[in-house]
Scaffold this motif. Structure first.
Motif: not given
Length: 721
Positions: A181, A185, A216, A220-221, A227
């Motif tokens: 990821a 990103i 982002f 995402l966290h 992640i």
């Protein structure tokens, strides 16, 4: 509305205070991501945990050292900020120092001392007036240095995008599914910023990219807590940075002696990068913004800013036109823009938790974005010209340029950026010496074959070709100094019996040193003593002023040729032409001349009168009996004189024959007497008295052929090497 005067322009037009404030905030918004990214590059060699401190160091440098630069440099919106390219030198230096000493504080102290020394060299370089030296650095050297540093940055930063500390680790360490990821990103951010800046160049794309990275990262966290996206700038603040730098500077006395030499060498490289960046910015800024920046003050101001940077985070400073242009478009014109920008950055740095929320992934993506944007793609043109040049004569020079570029680039990639600087300096000196040693005289002709663009009668043209053998024309190139000027003097002495006037075409002469100037004036005095003239044509205004008034200088070769043609024609030049003296009438009987006289109209003009303008209907031609005409075309700087037409010659004859609109303006130089033959009268003559029409066409054809011959010779002379 409150206003302040704009010190960067010669006009007294006021500048809006509100615009300056808005521009200052714009400046801070644009400078924020690039400054933090530069700090990360400089500090990441100290370990992953120090990268966050580097982002604060970059921001601190933009605030405190930027404020010093704002006050010391020429007033304009061009800021003093940490630079990504120069940060790479610091990162390489930090890697070496840390490996040598194993002491983090000693390494940071060495970085700070290096930046302070670089500032000192820049101040001395500026005060000594050596800024113009950069004009002599060949383009391949600059392109090779820029490409080498860009590739080195790319190699150093790409592993960080994948969560690795080195390129070797990137290649050898396998990736887990959860780690994909982070690079994905990062690559999306870089591609998105490159697309945005291409489509919308006025947007603050780096800031948009930074905020996108924050969204982002934290988004995402929240969705996927486990992640792997790297760390943020954590809790580092300006206060913590001050503690780090203070502790490091406190260990200054413990630095081992063996570190002195690498500190000095690296400081020279850091200073050189800053000098190149700043002087290129000074040159480029004159095409974008209103500034009267001078290399002397710009370099001295940059040096003072770097001295301040040594105690405010040790992030080396440079100047940035890309940051300044948005501020200029927002209304920034003065030093106030930079001052407001510095305080706006300070306000951003003091926002609780804001800096700590920034992911290092975003700053790494920004660095790679700046790297891609900074690559000089002219190397592609060099490769193309070397393999398949447009002109075969360019192949050798293209291979030479490409070889120089590769030498500088490989020195940076395989050895050290300092080696790239050293190779660049050596090659610049060698190329300069080679160019200086090139033959000064590249073409030679006489006034018999090379005539001015001034239209004249066939009789006058023939007379000039007879007398022109005594006018020598030499085309020169390069730098005029003692060695090649002595060769020029030797050549003039050899040819002196063959000429009365020598015209030196110096359009391609780039500089003249003091000894060259003295020899030129000595040549003029010797030739004048022997009854001969020396004229210089095509010099830049600066070089013409340097030579002084002793030698006659004219703006271009055509003006010089025209001047001496007039001297050659002497009294015949200004003698009025009676109608019966016109060349095409000589073969006609008196009765046929009377028919011609009845068909034409006498027209007189005062000095400055416009005979016609470009675009007017081509309804006739003028035959000049006395006086002269200037042919002008519109240009951005005003009307441009492209030719002249003297007595005895036609004007506007092509429009008469073709019927097309006028291709230029015709202006009377002084009192002017002409015969005007309209198109309708010419057509009537051709029908009713075809011998007269044929005589006119033949006369025009002869004069046109002579003009084409002169133009061809001028082109051949101009293209000769």
């Amino acid at each position: 509305m409150n206003t302040i005067s704009n010190p960067t322009t010669s006009s007294a037009a006021p500048v809006s205070l509100r615009s300056e404030l808005v521009a200052g905030v714009t400046l801070s918004v644009i400078a924020l991501p690039s400054s933090m990214a530069a700090g990360v590059v400089a500090y990441q060699a100290l370990g992953p945990e120090m990268a966050a401190a580097g982002s604060i160091a970059g921001l601190a440098g933009a605030v405190f050292a930027g404020l010093v630069g704002a006050l010391a440099r020429t007033p304009s919106p061009v800021p003093t900020t940490p630079g990504v390219m120069v940060a790479l030198l610091q990162a390489n230096f930090a890697t070496t120092m840390l490996a040598t000493t194993g002491n983090l504080n000693a390494t940071i102290a060495a970085m700070a001392i290096c930046v302070a020394l670089a500032g000192l060299w820049q101040v001395l370089f500026g005060l000594a007036g050596l800024g113009n030296v950069v004009r002599y650095v060949p383009h391949p050297v600059l392109a090779g240095f820029g490409l080498g540093v860009s590739l080195l940055l790319f190699i150093g930063q790409m592993p960080m995008l994948f969560g690795r500390t080195s390129f070797g680790a990137l290649v050898t360490t396998p990736f887990g599914a959860s780690e994909l990821a982070m690079p994905l990103i990062g690559l999306v951010l870089i591609a998105g910023m490159l697309l945005l800046v291409r489509r919308f160049p006025r947007l603050p794309v780096p800031l948009i990219g930074l905020f996108a990275a924050i969204v982002f990262y934290h988004g995402l966290h929240l969705v996927f807590p486990g992640i792997a996206l790297g760390r943020t700038a954590s809790g580092d603040t300006l206060g913590e940075l001050a503690g780090i730098v203070g502790a490091a500077l406190g260990s200054f006395a413990t630095l081992p002696r063996e570190m002195i030499q690498p500190i000095i060498l690296n400081s020279v490289a850091v200073a050189a990068i800053g000098i190149f960046d700043t002087l290129l910015t000074v040159r480029a800024s004159k095409g974008y913004i209103e500034t009267d920046a001078t290399p002397r003050r710009e370099l001295a101001g940059l040096g003072l800013a770097n001295m301040a940077a040594s105690v405010s985070g040790a992030a080396a400073m440079t100047t940035s036109l890309s940051v300044a242009v948005p501020a200029y478009l927002a209304g920034g014109r003065t030093t106030l823009t930079r001052i407001v920008g510095c305080f706006a950055l300070l306000a951003i740095a003091l926002i609780p938790g804001f800096i700590g929320s920034m992911p290092l992934l975003g700053l790494t993506a920004l660095t790679l974005f700046f790297v891609v944007r900074s690559i000089n793609w002219s190397v592609i043109d060099m490769v193309r010209d070397a393999i398949r040049p447009q002109y075969p004569s360019l192949r050798g020079r293209a291979w030479r340029d490409l070889s120089i570029l590769l030498a500088v680039m490989l020195g940076i990639l395989l050895v050290h950026p300092t080696m790239g600087v050293l190779i660049g300096v050596v090659l610049s000196c060698l190329l300069f010496i080679t160019d200086m040693a090139r033959p000064m005289i590249v073409a030679r002709t006489t006034g018999a074959t090379l005539l001015s663009r001034r239209g004249r009668s066939a009789h006058d043209m023939d007379l000039l070709r007879q007398k022109g053998e005594r006018t020598l024309v030499l085309r020169l190139q390069g730098v005029l100094f003692f060695g090649n000027c002595d060769d020029l003097d030797t050549e003039l002495r050899r040819l002196e019996p063959e000429f009365d006037t020598a015209i030196l075409d110096m359009r391609r002469v780039t500089d003249i040193d003091a000894t060259g100037n003295k020899l030129l004036n000595d040549m003029r005095a010797r030739l004048a003593k022997n009854g001969r003239n020396l004229c210089i044509a095509g010099l830049t205004p600066e070089l013409a002023l340097f030579i002084g008034l002793a030698i006659e200088t004219l703006p271009d070769l055509d003006a010089a040729l025209e001047r001496f043609e007039e001297k050659s024609l002497g009294e015949h030049l200004n003698a009025p032409h009676a109608q019966d003296d016109l060349e095409f009438l000589q073969s006609l009987s008196i009765d046929r001349r009377k028919i011609f006289t009845a068909a034409v109209e006498h027209r007189a003009y005062a000095p400055g009168d416009i005979l016609c303008r470009m675009g007017d209907a081509g309804d006739g031609m003028w035959i000049i009996l006395s006086g002269s005409i200037s042919v002008r075309i519109p240009a951005t700087s005003g009307a441009l004189r492209v030719a002249g037409i003297a007595a005895g010659a036609p004007a506007g004859e092509l429009a008469l024959l073709e019927g097309n609109p006028r291709s230029a303006d015709l202006l009377a130089d002084g009192s002017l007497q002409t015969l005007y033959l309209s198109k309708s009268a010419f057509e009537t003559l051709s029908d009713e008295a075809p011998d007269i029409g044929q005589a006119i066409i033949t006369w025009i054809a002869i004069i046109t052929a002579q003009r084409l011959r002169s133009s061809s010779e001028a082109l051949r002379f101009a293209a000769s090497e």
